[in-house]
Design a protein around this motif. Structure first.
Motif, PDB file in Angstrom:
ATOM      1  N   ALA A  99      44.496 -13.107   8.526  1.00 55.97           N
ATOM      2  CA  ALA A  99      44.730 -14.500   8.119  1.00 55.97           C
ATOM      3  C   ALA A  99      44.577 -15.439   9.312  1.00 55.97           C
ATOM      4  CB  ALA A  99      46.121 -14.622   7.502  1.00 55.97           C
ATOM      5  N   LEU A 100      45.070 -15.002  10.474  1.00 56.53           N
ATOM      6  CA  LEU A 100      44.948 -15.840  11.686  1.00 56.53           C
ATOM      7  C   LEU A 100      43.479 -16.031  12.081  1.00 56.53           C
ATOM      8  CD1 LEU A 100      47.883 -14.308  13.768  1.00 56.53           C
ATOM      9  CD2 LEU A 100      47.760 -16.675  12.919  1.00 56.53           C
ATOM     10  N   ARG A 101      42.683 -14.984  11.906  1.00 52.97           N
ATOM     11  CA  ARG A 101      41.258 -15.098  12.252  1.00 52.97           C
ATOM     12  C   ARG A 101      40.547 -16.087  11.341  1.00 52.97           C
ATOM     13  NH1 ARG A 101      39.320 -15.704  15.855  1.00 52.97           N
ATOM     14  NH2 ARG A 101      37.213 -14.928  15.408  1.00 52.97           N
ATOM     15  N   ARG A 102      40.926 -16.082  10.073  1.00 55.59           N
ATOM     16  CA  ARG A 102      40.299 -17.049   9.154  1.00 55.59           C
ATOM     17  C   ARG A 102      40.618 -18.471   9.591  1.00 55.59           C
ATOM     18  NH1 ARG A 102      41.292 -15.694   3.013  1.00 55.59           N
ATOM     19  NH2 ARG A 102      39.632 -17.255   2.806  1.00 55.59           N
ATOM     20  N   ASP A 132      59.479 -17.408   6.475  1.00 59.07           N
ATOM     21  CA  ASP A 132      58.137 -17.416   7.057  1.00 59.07           C
ATOM     22  C   ASP A 132      57.962 -16.355   8.133  1.00 59.07           C
ATOM     23  OD1 ASP A 132      57.370 -19.584   5.499  1.00 59.07           O
ATOM     24  OD2 ASP A 132      58.158 -21.024   6.963  1.00 59.07           O
ATOM     25  N   GLY A 133      58.975 -15.521   8.319  1.00 61.39           N
ATOM     26  CA  GLY A 133      58.873 -14.494   9.338  1.00 61.39           C
ATOM     27  C   GLY A 133      59.285 -14.975  10.727  1.00 61.39           C
ATOM     28  N   PHE A 134      59.829 -16.189  10.838  1.00 65.84           N
ATOM     29  CA  PHE A 134      60.243 -16.719  12.139  1.00 65.84           C
ATOM     30  C   PHE A 134      61.530 -16.026  12.580  1.00 65.84           C
ATOM     31  CE2 PHE A 134      62.547 -20.189  14.508  1.00 65.84           C
ATOM     32  CZ  PHE A 134      61.834 -20.022  15.693  1.00 65.84           C
ATOM     33  N   THR A 135      61.544 -15.579  13.841  1.00 66.95           N
ATOM     34  CA  THR A 135      62.672 -14.774  14.327  1.00 66.95           C
ATOM     35  C   THR A 135      63.825 -15.601  14.857  1.00 66.95           C
ATOM     36  OG1 THR A 135      61.763 -14.700  16.560  1.00 66.95           O
ATOM     37  CG2 THR A 135      61.127 -12.912  15.049  1.00 66.95           C
ATOM     38  N   LYS A 188      50.910 -12.306   6.055  1.00 67.02           N
ATOM     39  CA  LYS A 188      50.150 -13.507   5.712  1.00 67.02           C
ATOM     40  C   LYS A 188      51.023 -14.763   5.833  1.00 67.02           C
ATOM     41  CE  LYS A 188      47.089 -15.178   2.060  1.00 67.02           C
ATOM     42  NZ  LYS A 188      46.563 -14.923   0.712  1.00 67.02           N
ATOM     43  N   ALA A 189      52.270 -14.636   5.396  1.00 65.02           N
ATOM     44  CA  ALA A 189      53.189 -15.781   5.483  1.00 65.02           C
ATOM     45  C   ALA A 189      53.419 -16.154   6.938  1.00 65.02           C
ATOM     46  CB  ALA A 189      54.510 -15.440   4.793  1.00 65.02           C
ATOM     47  N   ALA A 190      53.573 -15.138   7.797  1.00 63.09           N
ATOM     48  CA  ALA A 190      53.790 -15.403   9.223  1.00 63.09           C
ATOM     49  C   ALA A 190      52.571 -16.091   9.834  1.00 63.09           C
ATOM     50  CB  ALA A 190      54.101 -14.099   9.956  1.00 63.09           C
ATOM     51  N   ALA A 191      51.382 -15.677   9.390  1.00 58.71           N
ATOM     52  CA  ALA A 191      50.163 -16.305   9.918  1.00 58.71           C
ATOM     53  C   ALA A 191      50.147 -17.794   9.583  1.00 58.71           C
ATOM     54  CB  ALA A 191      48.931 -15.605   9.328  1.00 58.71           C
ATOM     55  N   ARG A 192      50.545 -18.131   8.372  1.00 58.51           N
ATOM     56  CA  ARG A 192      50.591 -19.545   7.984  1.00 58.51           C
ATOM     57  C   ARG A 192      51.611 -20.297   8.839  1.00 58.51           C
ATOM     58  NH1 ARG A 192      50.007 -17.651   2.479  1.00 58.51           N
ATOM     59  NH2 ARG A 192      52.273 -17.505   2.352  1.00 58.51           N
ATOM     60  N   ALA A 193      52.748 -19.635   9.091  1.00 58.70           N
ATOM     61  CA  ALA A 193      53.788 -20.284   9.886  1.00 58.70           C
ATOM     62  C   ALA A 193      53.325 -20.471  11.337  1.00 58.70           C
ATOM     63  CB  ALA A 193      55.073 -19.457   9.829  1.00 58.70           C
ATOM     64  N   ILE A 194      52.649 -19.463  11.856  1.00 57.83           N
ATOM     65  CA  ILE A 194      52.140 -19.556  13.233  1.00 57.83           C
ATOM     66  C   ILE A 194      51.111 -20.687  13.333  1.00 57.83           C
ATOM     67  CG2 ILE A 194      50.716 -18.346  14.951  1.00 57.83           C
ATOM     68  CD1 ILE A 194      52.113 -15.707  13.944  1.00 57.83           C
TER      69      ILE A 194
END
Lengths: 443, 425
Positions: A149-152, A391-394, A420-426
Motif C-alpha cells: 500500500a505504501l508503494r502505491r 490505525d495501528g499507531f503505537t 493497509k490501515a497503517a499504510a494509510r495512517a503513515i
C-alpha cells in the motif's frame, strides 16, 4: 531470501477444499444473490466487495473480479485459501437463513486470484516517488500488505526479516491442506513485483540493526514481527526428546522434511487452532494414532468448530478435561502423566494417569514479542501485545504496528487489513509534514 | 366424487388423446422420432415442414443463456425438411398405421397452386389427420417467397389458404408469423381463406448474439451469419399476447393451437386459458427430450381436477374475458407490499430494486437486516416481490382506500373520482 526447497514433508497433502473448475465456479457464482450492502462484505476484515467480484466471475470478467479482490486485499490469493470463511463471509451469507448452502466465497476468490496469477495479470504500479522511506520489521502478511500500500502511494520500503524465508506464517505455518509454502512464496513474489520494496533477510532489528539506526535512516517504522516462539509447558521432563513446540514442528515439515518413522502415537497439547492444525497434519503425515489433549471441554475449545469437525472425520481423537503434569521416558517413547480436570479446570484428586506417546507437540500459545520495543518511549504492550489505535499507531510518533504483534494472533486477513490501515495512517502522517528524520516528527 | 378429467382434445376437428402436440421442427423430423414421442405420451405431432427438400447449413442453432441457465431463449436458421418426400410420406403412413388414435398433422410449404395441390393429396394419401400451412418461418424460406413472406401479407395468406382448402379434405391450420405489427388481421385473413384453425406463434426474427472476438453474429456459418427465428421460454409472453389477442377479437372465430415457449403443464394451462385448444412444444423437447410430457399430462390432469374441469373445452378461453384494455382497469384498486420479517433473509435486494428501479419506498432499517416499507409511498408495483429470493416473503396486499372502483374510461366519460396519486412527487 530463498524459495522453499522441493523436498518438503508437506507436499503429501492434497487441498482440503479443491480448486474450482471453470464450470463449478460459474455455477456457484450464478447462485450469488448479489445482496445490497451485503453481510459478507461486512464480515470481511478487508471489506472485499464480495458480491461484485462474484458477479464478475459470472459475467466472464475474471480479470476485473481479481482486481476487485486485490484492491481491497493484496493478499487475496492466500486469504482465499486460509481464511476461516465459515466464521467470516460464508458464515454471514444470507442463504444460511434460508437453509440453503451458503456461497463458497473462499473457493470463488481462489478461482479468480489463481487465474490472475496464472495469467500474470498485474494491476498495480508504484506511486510517484515521495522521497519518504519506511522500515518494516518482519516479512509476514502485515508488513507485505503495508509495504504494498505504501508503494502505491510512492513511499520507498525496506522490510527487515530475521529469517531466510519471507511470508511469515503464510509460508511457515499455514496448514498444508490449505496452502503450501511455495504458493505463499508465489504471493510474496507477486506483491514485491510492484517494485521498490527491498527485503533484507537474516537481519534482526534490535540485534543487527538498532532502532536508533532505523530512526536515522527512515521516515516511519511499521512493526509487523508477529508472535514469538511456542509457549512451553511448565512440567517435569518437558525438555525430553520427542517433545516439540507445535509451531516450530509445523515449520520444519513445511520448509523441509521430518522423520516420523516409529511414531505410532502422537499427542498434541492444547485446544486452539494450532492444536487442531497439528493433529490433522500429524494424521496426514502418517501417524496412526493422534489425539488432542485439552484442559477444557469440546464446547469450550478455542479452535474453530468447523476445523475440529473435519479433524473428527479424519479419526482424530481428543482427550478432554485433561492436564499433562509431567513427562518421562518409557521404552523408545514417552509416558505423559496427566490429571483429569473438573468443569472449573481444577485437578480432580486421584485422577492421575499415564498416556503413552512417541511424539508430543505443545500448542499452548506463542510468546508475544512486544517486550522487544516497550523500552521505546510511547510504546506500550499488554501481555506482550503492542497497544495500538485503530490505525495501528503505537503512541510513539512514526511507529505503527499491525498483524499478530498488535492483535495477539489473528488471521492473515486481519494482518492484511491492519497493514493497509497503517499504510494509510503513515501516508497521512507524512502528508502532515512529519518524519522520524525531521525535527518536528522525531521522537 | 372427485372428477376424473378427460384430456381428449378436438382442435379444429383434429382429435388427439391430449392437447400436447409436438410442433413442426427437428423433434418431428422422422417417423422413428414421432413414434417414440407418442410412446412417451404426446397426443399429436406436426410433421417437420414438407416441401421441396432443401440443403441446410452447418451451425444452425444459438441460445440465450441467463445466469447459468442455458437456452432461456433459442434461435435457429434451419430450414424445412431435407429428407426425400417419398421417405417422409412412407413414414407418415407407417406412423398412422401404428398410432391411429394420435394426431399426425403435416406441415407444408410450397410455392405454386399445383405444388400445393399435389403435396396436399400426397399428405392425405399418407393418412394425415390435418394440415398446417407454414406461413411463418422468418429465415431462409422467406427469401424464396415462402414462410413469413406469405404470412406477412394478409392477401397472399388468404389466397394460398383458399387453395389449400380447395384441395384438402382434412382440417387445415394456418401457422401465423409473429413478425407483424398486429396479429389480428393475419388471423382474419386465414379465416377468410377458409382455414379451420390457426396455430401461433412461429418464431420471431432475431439475432441471437454476436461473436465478440470474430465480429460475426451467431450462429456463425464460416465468417457470416443471418437472422434466425427466436423461440423458447423467453418468447412465451409474446406468444400468450398474440393468442389472447385473437381469442378476444369478436370477428375471429377459429380454434387456436398455441405455440411459443411452452415448457411445462403450467405454461400449457396459461395458453389454454387464453384460448388455445391445443398447445405445441418444440424447444423444451429439443433441450430435455420427449419425456417432459409425462409431467405435462399429470400436471394438467391434477389442475383440471382441482378446478373442477371435466373436459378440455371447459378451460379453453377461461381467462379471455379478463384480458381487457388499460382503459378498463380500476385505477382505485390499491395494493402495497408487505415483508414477512420471519422469513426475510436480509439480502435487501428489494431495497436496491425499489431505490434504483421503483419508487424509493423500501429502506434499510439500520437495526437488523429486515427492510421497512414506507406504505405512504408504496405504489404497489410488484418489483420488490419479483426480486425477492424467498417464496412468499413479500406479498402484495390490497388496501381499502374508500374509493369506489373507477376506470380511466369512466373517469373521462363520467367524471368518476380517482384516489390521490402515490409516489408522484
Amino acid at each position: 531470501m530463498s524459495r522453499p526447497p522441493s523436498a518438503r514433508s508437506e507436499v503429501v497433502f492434497d487441498d482440503f477444499k479443491p480448486a474450482y473448475t471453470a464450470g463449478q465456479a460459474l455455477a456457484e457464482a450464478n447462485r450469488c444473490l448479489y445482496c445490497s450492502d451485503a453481510p459478507c462484505i461486512q464480515a470481511c476484515p478487508t471489506g472485499i466487495d464480495i458480491p461484485e467480484f462474484i458477479r464478475k466471475i459470472a459475467t466472464d470478467n475474471v480479470k476485473g473480479s481479481a482486481r476487485t479482490i486485490f484492491e481491497a486485499n493484496v493478499l487475496g490469493m492466500s486469504c482465499a485459501r486460509v481464511c476461516p470463511v465459515e466464521v467470516l463471509c460464508v458464515g454471514d451469507c444470507v442463504y444460511n437463513h434460508m437453509g440453503i448452502p451458503p456461497i463458497q466465497i473462499g473457493k470463488l476468490q481462489r478461482y479468480a486470484t489463481d487465474i490472475a496469477y496464472d495469467k500474470g495479470w498485474s494491476y498495480f504500479s508504484a506511486g510517484e516517488d515521495t522521497g519518504k522511506r519506511v522500515a518494516l520489521i518482519g516479512a509476514g502478511p502485515a508488513s507485505l500488505a503495508c509495504a504494498h500500500a505504501l508503494r502505491r502511494m510512492g513511499h520507498a520500503c525496506t522490510i527487515f526479516e530475521k529469517r531466510d524465508v519471507v511470508g511469515g506464517l503464510n509460508t511457515t505455518g499455514v496448514a498444508p491442506y490449505k496452502m503450501k509454502a511455495d504458493r505463499s512464496q508465489d504471493e510474496v513474489d507477486w506483491i514485491l513485483s510492484i517494485g521498490g520494496i527491498e527485503v533484507t533477510t537474516g537481519v534482526e532489528v534490535g540485534r543487527d540493526v538498532s532502532f536508533a539506526d532505523l530512526e536515522r535512516d527512515f521516515d516511519a517504522i511499521f512493526i509487523g514481527f508477529g508472535l514469538g516462539p511456542d509457549g512451553w509447558l511448565a512440567a517435569e521432563g518437558n525438555k525430553l526428546a520427542g517433545i516439540h513446540g507445535a509451531v516450530e514442528f509445523i515449520e520444519r515439515f513445511k520448509l523441509g522434511e521430518v522423520d516420523l518413522d516409529g511414531v505410532e502415537r502422537a499427542l498434541v497439547i492444547g485446544g486452539g487452532n494450532t492444536a487442531v492444525d497439528a493433529v490433522r497434519e500429524l494424521k496426514g503425515l502418517g501417524v496412526a494414532n493422534v489425539a488432542m489433549v485439552y484442559r477444557g471441554t469440546e464446547a469450550r475449545m478455542s479452535g474453530y468448530a468447523h476445523e475440529w469437525a473435519a479433524a473428527k472425520l479424519e479419526n482424530i481423537d481428543a482427550i478432554w478435561q485433561t492436564q499433562p503434569t509431567g513427562f518421562a521416558r518409557s521404552g523408545d517413547g514417552l509416558e505423559v502423566t496427566a490429571v483429569k480436570l473438573d468443569a472449573d479446570k481444577t485437578p480432580i484428586a486421584g485422577s492421575e494417569h499415564g498416556l503413552p506417546a512417541d511424539l508430543v507437540l505443545l500448542a499452548i500459545g506463542q510468546g508475544k514479542l512486544g517486550d522487544l520495543v516497550v523500552d521505546l518511549d510511547g510504546i506500550t504492550a499488554e501481555w506482550g501485545r503492542l497497544i495500538v489505535d485503530g490505525d495501528g499507531f503505537t503512541g510513539r510518533p512514526g511507529y505503527y504496528a499491525g498483524g499478530d504483534a498488535a492483535n495477539g494472533g489473528k488471521e492473515v486477513v486481519n494482518a492484511a487489513a491492519e497493514g493497509k490501515a497503517a499504510a494509510r495512517a503513515i501516508d497521512a502522517w507524512f502528508a502532515a509534514d512529519n518524519s522520524l528524520r525531521s525535527p518536528e516528527g522525531g521522537a | 366424487m372427485a372428477i376424473k378429467p378427460d384430456l381428449t382434445t378436438d382442435c379444429a376437428g383434429i382429435r388427439s388423446p391430449n392437447p400436447f402436440w409436438l410442433a413442426s421442427a427437428p423433434p418431428t423430423n422422422s417417423g422413428e422420432q414421432i413414434m417414440r414421442a407418442f410412446d412417451a405420451g404426446w397426443g399429436g405431432a406436426v410433421w417437420k415442414t414438407l416441401g421441396t427438400p432443401i440443403q441446410n447449413v452447418s451451425s444452425r442453432f444459438g441460445a440465450t443463456n441467463y445466469r447459468g441457465t442455458a437456452a432461456i431463449g433459442f434461435n435457429n436458421i434451419e430450414l424445412i425438411t431435407d429428407r426425400p418426400l417419398d421417405v417422409n410420406f412412407r413414414e407418415i403412413a407407417e406412423v398412422k398405421k401404428r398410432y391411429p388414435d394420435h394426431a399426425v398433422i403435416v406441415s407444408l410449404m410450397v410455392e405454386t397452386r399445383e405444388e400445393w395441390k399435389e403435396i396436399i393429396k400426397r399428405s392425405e394419401d399418407a393418412g394425415a389427420d390435418g394440415l398446417e400451412l407454414n406461413f411463418g418461418c422468418p429465415h431462409g424460406m422467406c427469401e424464396r417467397g415462402m414462410g413469413s413472406a406469405v404470412g406477412q401479407e394478409p392477401k397472399v395468406n388468404e389466397r394460398i389458404t383458399g387453395w389449400a382448402k380447395e384441395f384438402a379434405t382434412v382440417p387445415v391450420l394456418v401457422k401465423l408469423t409473429p413478425n407483424v405489427g398486429d396479429i389480428v388481421p393475419h388471423g382474419i385473413a386465414a379465416q377468410a381463406g377458409g382455414a379451420d384453425g390457426v396455430s401461433l406463434i412461429n418464431t420471431i426474427k432475431s439475432i441471437i448474439g454476436v461473436d465478440i472476438d470474430r465480429f460475426v453474429p451467431e450462429p456463425r456459418v464460416g465468417g457470416l451469419s443471418t437472422n434466425g427465428g427466436y423461440c423458447g421460454a423467453a418468447v412465451k409472453p409474446i406468444a400468450l399476447h398474440m393468442v389472447g389477442a385473437l381469442a378476444r377479437d369478436f370477428t375471429f372465430e377459429l380454434p387456436i393451437s398455441g405455440i411459443g415457449g411452452v415448457r411445462d403443464w403450467r405454461d400449457a394451462v396459461e395458453f389454454m386459458l387464453l384460448g388455445a385448444a391445443s398447445v405445441q412444444v418444440c424447444t423444451e423437447v429439443m433441450l430435455r427430450g420427449y419425456r417432459i410430457v409425462e409431467d405435462m399430462i399429470e400436471g394438467l390432469t391434477d389442475y383440471m381436477a382441482t378446478h373442477g374441469f371435466a373436459t378440455i373445452d371447459q378451460l379453453v378461453g377461461k381467462a379471455v374475458p379478463n384480458f381487457s384494455e388499460w382503459g378498463e382497469l380500476d385505477l382505485n384498486y390499491e395494493t402495497i407490499a408487505k415483508i414477512d420479517a420471519e422469513s426475510c433473509i436480509g439480502c435487501q435486494l428489494c431495497v436496491t430494486a425499489c431505490h434504483d428501479g421503483a419508487h424509493q419506498c423500501i429502506h434499510p432499517t439500520g437495526d437488523g437486516r429486515v427492510p421497512v416499507i414506507d406504505e405512504s409511498e408504496c405504489v404497489g408495483c410488484n418489483l420488490c416481490q419479483i426480486v425477492c429470493p424467498v417464496p412468499d416473503c413479500i406479498s402484495m396486499v390490497q388496501v381499502d382506500n374508500g374509493f369506489a372502483p373507477a376506470t380511466w374510461n369512466q373517469h373521462i366519460g363520467d367524471g368518476a373520482p380517482l384516489r390521490p396519486k402515490k409516489g408522484a412527487h
